[in-house]
Design a protein around this motif. Sequence first.
Motif, PDB file in Angstrom:
ATOM      1  N   ASP A 175      71.900  89.797  62.328  1.00  0.00           N
ATOM      2  CA  ASP A 175      72.273  88.534  61.690  1.00  0.00           C
ATOM      3  C   ASP A 175      71.233  87.450  61.971  1.00  0.00           C
ATOM      4  OD1 ASP A 175      74.567  89.533  60.542  1.00  0.00           O
ATOM      5  OD2 ASP A 175      75.861  88.981  62.217  1.00  0.00           O
ATOM      6  N   LEU A 176      70.703  87.440  63.180  1.00  0.00           N
ATOM      7  CA  LEU A 176      69.700  86.421  63.517  1.00  0.00           C
ATOM      8  C   LEU A 176      68.407  86.653  62.742  1.00  0.00           C
ATOM      9  CD1 LEU A 176      70.140  85.884  67.370  1.00  0.00           C
ATOM     10  CD2 LEU A 176      71.222  84.681  65.455  1.00  0.00           C
ATOM     11  N   LEU A 177      68.098  87.918  62.470  1.00  0.00           N
ATOM     12  CA  LEU A 177      66.892  88.182  61.674  1.00  0.00           C
ATOM     13  C   LEU A 177      67.058  87.595  60.275  1.00  0.00           C
ATOM     14  CD1 LEU A 177      64.081  89.552  61.654  1.00  0.00           C
ATOM     15  CD2 LEU A 177      65.177  91.505  60.555  1.00  0.00           C
ATOM     16  N   ARG A 221      71.025  78.332  65.799  1.00  0.00           N
ATOM     17  CA  ARG A 221      71.839  79.536  65.959  1.00  0.00           C
ATOM     18  C   ARG A 221      71.090  80.620  66.732  1.00  0.00           C
ATOM     19  NH1 ARG A 221      74.664  83.333  61.579  1.00  0.00           N
ATOM     20  NH2 ARG A 221      75.357  84.910  63.062  1.00  0.00           N
ATOM     21  N   VAL A 222      69.818  80.811  66.384  1.00  0.00           N
ATOM     22  CA  VAL A 222      69.042  81.829  67.099  1.00  0.00           C
ATOM     23  C   VAL A 222      68.956  81.458  68.581  1.00  0.00           C
ATOM     24  CG1 VAL A 222      66.746  82.839  67.378  1.00  0.00           C
ATOM     25  CG2 VAL A 222      67.696  82.556  65.089  1.00  0.00           C
ATOM     26  N   ALA A 223      68.705  80.185  68.858  1.00  0.00           N
ATOM     27  CA  ALA A 223      68.552  79.765  70.254  1.00  0.00           C
ATOM     28  C   ALA A 223      69.867  79.942  71.011  1.00  0.00           C
ATOM     29  CB  ALA A 223      68.084  78.310  70.308  1.00  0.00           C
ATOM     30  N   GLN A 268      73.266  83.944  74.803  1.00  0.00           N
ATOM     31  CA  GLN A 268      74.406  84.863  74.961  1.00  0.00           C
ATOM     32  C   GLN A 268      73.924  86.311  75.111  1.00  0.00           C
ATOM     33  OE1 GLN A 268      77.426  83.829  75.396  1.00  0.00           O
ATOM     34  NE2 GLN A 268      78.309  85.879  75.572  1.00  0.00           N
ATOM     35  N   MET A 269      72.940  86.687  74.311  1.00  0.00           N
ATOM     36  CA  MET A 269      72.476  88.076  74.323  1.00  0.00           C
ATOM     37  C   MET A 269      71.728  88.427  75.609  1.00  0.00           C
ATOM     38  SD  MET A 269      71.394  88.143  70.319  1.00  0.00           S
ATOM     39  CE  MET A 269      70.637  89.754  70.200  1.00  0.00           C
ATOM     40  N   LEU A 316      64.590  76.321  76.996  1.00  0.00           N
ATOM     41  CA  LEU A 316      63.546  75.444  76.439  1.00  0.00           C
ATOM     42  C   LEU A 316      63.604  75.482  74.917  1.00  0.00           C
ATOM     43  CD1 LEU A 316      60.521  76.361  78.756  1.00  0.00           C
ATOM     44  CD2 LEU A 316      62.325  74.644  79.104  1.00  0.00           C
ATOM     45  N   TYR A 317      63.855  76.670  74.379  1.00  0.00           N
ATOM     46  CA  TYR A 317      63.989  76.803  72.927  1.00  0.00           C
ATOM     47  C   TYR A 317      65.260  76.124  72.437  1.00  0.00           C
ATOM     48  CZ  TYR A 317      60.006  79.948  72.595  1.00  0.00           C
ATOM     49  OH  TYR A 317      58.737  80.459  72.618  1.00  0.00           O
ATOM     50  N   LEU A 318      66.341  76.286  73.180  1.00  0.00           N
ATOM     51  CA  LEU A 318      67.584  75.636  72.747  1.00  0.00           C
ATOM     52  C   LEU A 318      67.411  74.114  72.737  1.00  0.00           C
ATOM     53  CD1 LEU A 318      70.511  75.885  71.835  1.00  0.00           C
ATOM     54  CD2 LEU A 318      71.206  75.791  74.234  1.00  0.00           C
ATOM     55  N   ARG A 319      66.726  73.592  73.741  1.00  0.00           N
ATOM     56  CA  ARG A 319      66.495  72.143  73.766  1.00  0.00           C
ATOM     57  C   ARG A 319      65.679  71.723  72.554  1.00  0.00           C
ATOM     58  NH1 ARG A 319      67.367  69.912  79.067  1.00  0.00           N
ATOM     59  NH2 ARG A 319      68.295  71.576  80.312  1.00  0.00           N
ATOM     60  N   ARG A 320      64.620  72.471  72.274  1.00  0.00           N
ATOM     61  CA  ARG A 320      63.770  72.137  71.142  1.00  0.00           C
ATOM     62  C   ARG A 320      64.573  72.237  69.840  1.00  0.00           C
ATOM     63  NH1 ARG A 320      58.271  72.300  69.431  1.00  0.00           N
ATOM     64  NH2 ARG A 320      57.428  71.207  71.211  1.00  0.00           N
ATOM     65  N   ALA A 321      65.417  73.257  69.753  1.00  0.00           N
ATOM     66  CA  ALA A 321      66.227  73.426  68.542  1.00  0.00           C
ATOM     67  C   ALA A 321      67.159  72.234  68.360  1.00  0.00           C
ATOM     68  CB  ALA A 321      67.032  74.723  68.630  1.00  0.00           C
TER      69      ALA A 321
END
Lengths: 343, 395
Positions: free
Chosen positions: A248-250, A291-293, A298-299, A313-318
């Motif tokens: 789904d993320l892809l 969503r990906v971040a 979780q994964m 760091l990615y979640l913050r940027r997102a």
Amino acid sequence: MQENEIAALVEPVARLLADRCAEADVRRIMASETGHDADLWRALAGLGVTGLTVDEAAGGLGLGAVELERVLEVAGAALLPAPLLSGAVAAAALAGTGEPLLAALAAGERVAAVAFAGALDWSGGDVRVAGARATGTARFVPDAAVADAILLVTGDGVFLSEPARVVPLPVFDRTRRLADVAFDAPARQVADAAAAARARDVALVALAGEQAGAAQRLLEMTVDYARERHQFGRAIGSFQAVKHMAADLLLESESATSAARDAARQVDEGAPGGEAAVALAAFACADAFVRVAADSIQMHGGIAFTWEHPAHLYLRRARSGAQLYGDSDWWRERYLSALEEQA
Amino acid sequence: MTDEQLTAEVEAWLAAHWTGAEPHHESFGRDPRSVWLAEVRDAGWAVPRWPAAWHGRDLSDAQGRLVEAAFARAGAPGAGQDRTNLWANTALAHATGEFRRTIVAQLLAGEVGMCLLYSEPGAGSDLAAVRTRADKVEGGWRVTGQKVWTSGAAVADYGMLIARTDWDVPKHRGISFFFLPMKQDGVTVRPLHQITGEAHFNEVFIDGAFVPEDHLLGPLNGGWSVLQTALAYERSVMGDRARGPRSGAGGAKGDLALLALAREAGRLDEPVVRQQVAQAIAWRALNALNTRRAKAELAQGSSSAIMSLGKLAMSRILHEEARVRTMLLRAGSLLEGPEHPRAEDANFLALNAYFTSIGGGTDQIQRNIIGERVLGLPKEPEVDRTVPFREVKAG
Ligand SMILES: Cc1cc2nc3c(=O)[nH]c(=O)nc-3n(C[C@H](O)[C@H](O)[C@H](O)COP(=O)(O)OP(=O)(O)OC[C@H]3O[C@@H](n4cnc5c(N)ncnc54)[C@H](O)[C@@H]3O)c2cc1C
């Protein structure tokens, strides 16, 4: 540019970033006072990146949104903390004006920030340009604290004015520094409303590219982990609960990439329907990256809840990109309005 | 030939041949437009990317697209079958000899009706578990078994059949792929009623039906890889398009249908409605952009990961569009019948969305495929993968 030329443009940037903007570098720059690494900026200038969208006459590469978007994909993947997006938007705003700032931007000697104001403001600021004077405060302006010049981009045009005060903000995403900028000084108009609108589109497309690139990279990292990490005697990526999240993320990250690239193309072509394409990219890329971040953490499980792991760091940027130039609900609304106007 | 010359040639040909009359086409069985389709085939426009020896013109993918565009502008069917005709592509790739020559020509003109004899009561997602058997006899094979969910079987001349030809090897290695003639004693078709009230799919009982030698596609016991080619075509078509509303009650078609419906329902000024309509339209637009990017990547000779995402994306689009239509109608969606075409549409589409999320491989199977073949994640342990099929537990 053809696809192979774009690849030739992007490849050295990717190599430089792999070398000089690895995770450890990102963390060092994040922790620094200004969040800006002048040496890295000079190295990027050496590749022409700081002058990507600067007119050739001013020493830049004179490229368009298509090429900028692809470079931002690479920058986003590396979480590059640098005033690249701001500089590219400034260059677009000043295109064809012959302003001396352009040459300095291309050379990487000066840094520009852009404050969207008036009709182009999403941030709740109150800057007004009237009677050749700028007053009020622009909020959440990226890179303002390290900028040598701040452009005011409003529905009426592009202006230069000396800020009265630049107040750096405490930010959740320390890879993207923001400041409030107060104005109370003469403002000189340097470009018209069309240039301002184009600068706005370039900003959105660049941000979309950054988000798409970051989402792609983070998904790759997550899939690699799911192949290597074993539980119950097998790789966690062989569990469907994990595998199906990855599939789904892809779809999300590839859709984001398609949207960002299409919007860039339409901005360059000035195609009718460009408004809708830009709006689509704005919310599709922001939502996809968030969503990906979020799912990547979780994964990964507990490891991704640690400060040492890069996922946050990615979640913050997102999360910062998803609010910077208007949120997704706002852009979905703009998208539908644009479709209504076309219909 | 330049692009301009090519477009001019197609347009001139269409001007001379296409009268604009298009008989109604049921999506199954022989195509009532076959006289026209044969003309298109013979002119080389049906499959312009194929070699000249095979009704084609050796055109590049991009030029093939110009041909399709010219046909689309004229509203004429039949072009672009080199991308979309699952049957003809499979036959060209894997049939042999005289049969290949005849069947490919017939398929391009829609002169024969086709169906897919894959699924069985005991083999759905797990197609390699088929138990229909094909036993060697003089001049061909005798086939016995049962197929199910076979769309279009009632009006088909041939079925693309997978059947077991070796029981002593693991399940993927004992399957062969045939063109089974449907109109013969030994093939009994019984329609099944679908949740939409229609009866397009069927049970097919096969009892000693005969397949001639040259109707085998690919090597004996090599049917699994032929099936993969055919499934890939089927899935890419399903990711590209799907059946729309059935009512024919007018209204906007395609991408902006939801916008028009929201306006008609007088709800286009509700912010929550606008958000949902915009998101559903966006998903469709994003899928189209993905497809376009996939085609561009393929045209440049690189493989494309995106191609395999389309069917999963389309499934989400169809379910969501039906949900939004229902939301727009509120209690109006409780009704049915010709007096209530909007409700008919919403309800039909809500049901028919499962055609895409189950048929051709379920969403879950698609996610497995994307996870394993595109992202390279490990397969699940499969207890029956290496066991001779004879010893595999069924039920
Ligand atoms: C409208 C329609 C038309 C069709 N037309 C044709 C046709 O023309 N010819 C033909 O041969 N077939 C046809 N089919 C059959 C279709 O291909 C099968 O229904 C489908 O592949 C699923 O198989 P099944 O029904 O046996 O379900 P099952 O395989 O029993 O699946 C049941 C549930 O289990 C899940 N599941 C099964 N295996 C796995 C796994 N490994 N991982 C995760 N989840 C799993 C499935 O996703 C599903 O949710 C059609 C189906 C429909 C709905």
